[in-house]
Design a protein around this motif. Structure first.
Motif, PDB file in Angstrom:
ATOM      1  N   ARG A 235      23.695  42.175  18.532  1.00 29.12           N
ATOM      2  CA  ARG A 235      24.990  42.049  19.210  1.00 29.12           C
ATOM      3  C   ARG A 235      25.198  43.055  20.360  1.00 29.12           C
ATOM      4  O   ARG A 235      26.251  43.719  20.425  1.00 29.12           O
TER       5      ARG A 235
ATOM      6  N   ASP B  75      28.451  42.671  22.476  1.00 28.48           N
ATOM      7  CA  ASP B  75      29.668  43.109  21.776  1.00 28.48           C
ATOM      8  C   ASP B  75      29.741  44.640  21.733  1.00 28.48           C
ATOM      9  O   ASP B  75      30.812  45.228  21.853  1.00 28.48           O
ATOM     10  N   HIS B  76      28.582  45.266  21.547  1.00 35.20           N
ATOM     11  CA  HIS B  76      28.572  46.731  21.538  1.00 35.20           C
ATOM     12  C   HIS B  76      28.958  47.295  22.907  1.00 35.20           C
ATOM     13  O   HIS B  76      29.750  48.238  22.989  1.00 35.20           O
TER      14      HIS B  76
ATOM     15  N   ARG C  43      32.690  46.964  23.536  1.00 36.45           N
ATOM     16  CA  ARG C  43      33.476  48.053  22.918  1.00 36.45           C
ATOM     17  C   ARG C  43      33.256  49.360  23.659  1.00 36.45           C
ATOM     18  O   ARG C  43      34.184  50.155  23.830  1.00 36.45           O
TER      19      ARG C  43
ATOM     20  N   ILE D  79      31.636  46.738  14.883  1.00 33.53           N
ATOM     21  CA  ILE D  79      30.934  45.472  15.106  1.00 33.53           C
ATOM     22  C   ILE D  79      30.390  44.973  13.756  1.00 33.53           C
ATOM     23  O   ILE D  79      30.402  43.778  13.470  1.00 33.53           O
TER      24      ILE D  79
ATOM     25  N   ASN E  28      33.125  43.428  11.766  1.00 38.84           N
ATOM     26  CA  ASN E  28      33.374  42.072  12.244  1.00 38.84           C
ATOM     27  C   ASN E  28      32.284  41.108  11.729  1.00 38.84           C
ATOM     28  O   ASN E  28      32.582  39.990  11.288  1.00 38.84           O
TER      29      ASN E  28
ATOM     30  N   TRP F 108      23.301  36.197  17.832  1.00 32.21           N
ATOM     31  CA  TRP F 108      23.650  37.626  17.806  1.00 32.21           C
ATOM     32  C   TRP F 108      22.437  38.519  18.091  1.00 32.21           C
ATOM     33  O   TRP F 108      22.577  39.720  18.247  1.00 32.21           O
TER      34      TRP F 108
END
Ligand code: PMP
Length: 309
Positions: free
Chosen positions: A53, A56-57, A60, A218, A221, A301
């Motif tokens: 991911r 997504d990292h 953030r 993450i 989630n 992912w």
């Protein structure tokens, strides 16, 4: 721990020993930096390294920079491309950890978040376990409270804020515990020094909401999705009392570094059966298959480093 050969530093990849800062660097003096932590998992059958991911990292990571008023030139997509280039140059073919870091690089005196200039860096290194006793950790409630959103937002992965985590972690380790769980300002469970917390109570999974002074993990989630969609469990995000953890059937901590850690003792009490419970076990097995790119449904992912997605 052997040091990396290269690092991304500001706008290019340089030999790691050249990625240096001076003593007066703002981020070093005032903790005005933000960081990330991403894992890459080696898949032996496919001879491929999968980064878990990364978009997504970096999303953030960029949100954390926003909290500190940083404006970096890199987008999250560009950051992923830079990361892939760095790993290929480092030529890693094993499980790895990625450490993006951005900080105010000015060598000046002055506590502030304006009229200062940030830079982004990335380091990558081979990595194994973060917590030795992943299958059965003995955890304590820390006497250190979790930082409140009106002090330093825990939602941001802010370097200076990790003094809060370090205080809790060292006190726990030096007292013989594997990890600490911090309580927030209103007395509810916040999180571990570097992990989000889940409990299983009366058949339901419960985890603190993002408004209880936690990092928006993450892995948290990921786990909520796997618990709901694969293990078909009810997951409730609500404040958790300390005594609910004492009475939980199972509890576990999750994070990129720590992965999935079963909590089998809390303070000086047995938690649940005193060994890893069946839900934690199932979730752990599933998680390790997902991150290594072995579950087709979650393959999106997993970003391959050497081949095609
Ligand atoms: N909470 C804190 C305080 C952390 O440092 C981490 C590790 N980044 C986590 C939770 C878990 O976050 P993630 O799953 O995104 O690694």
């Amino acid at each position: 721990m052997p040091l990396p050969k290269y690092a991304y530093f500001g706008d290019k990849i340089v030999p790691y020993p050249d990625a240096k800062v001076g003593l007066l660097t703002h981020g070093l003096n005032y903790g005005t930096g933000v960081f990330g932590g991403i894992r890459g998992y080696w898949n032996e059958e496919e001879k491929e390294l999968f980064i878990f991911r990364p978009l997504d990292h970096f999303q953030r990571f960029l949100e954390s920079t926003q909290l500190l008023r940083m404006e970096l030139p890199q987008t999250r997509e560009e950051a992923v491309d830079i990361l892939l280039e760095l790993i290929r140059k480092e030529d890693l073919h094993e499980d790895i950890y990625v450490r993006p870091l951005a900080f105010y690089a000015d060598e000046i005196i002055g506590v502030r978040l304006h009229n200062v200039t940030p830079i982004m860096t990335i380091s990558v290194l081979p990595f194994g376990r973060y917590i030795d006793k992943e299958e059965g950790a003995h955890v304590m409630f820390s006497s250190w409270r979790r930082i409140d959103d009106n002090m330093i937002p825990a939602r941001g992965k802010i370097t200076g804020a990790y003094v809060n985590s370090a205080l809790a972690k060292s006190d726990a380790n030096l007292a013989g515990f594997d990890e600490a769980i911090m309580i927030n300002q209103d007395g509810h469970i916040a999180e571990g020094s570097a992990e989000n917390v889940f409990i299983l109570r009366k058949g339901k999974i419960v985890t603190p909401p993002v408004t209880d002074n936690i990092l928006e993990g993450i892995t948290r989630n990921t786990m909520i999705a796997l618990l709901r969609d694969e293990l078909k469990m009810e997951v409730v995000e609500r404040s958790i009392d300390k005594s609910e953890v004492y009475l939980a059937e199972e509890a576990f901590m999750v994070a990129t570094g720590a992965q999935v850690v079963a909590i089998t003792r809390i303070d000086h009490r047995k938690l649940g059966s005193g060994s890893m419970g069946p839900v934690t076990q199932k979730l752990r097995d599933l998680y390790f298959n997902v991150v290594r790119g072995k579950v087709a449904k979650y393959r999106q992912w997993c970003q391959p480093v050497y081949g095609k997605k």
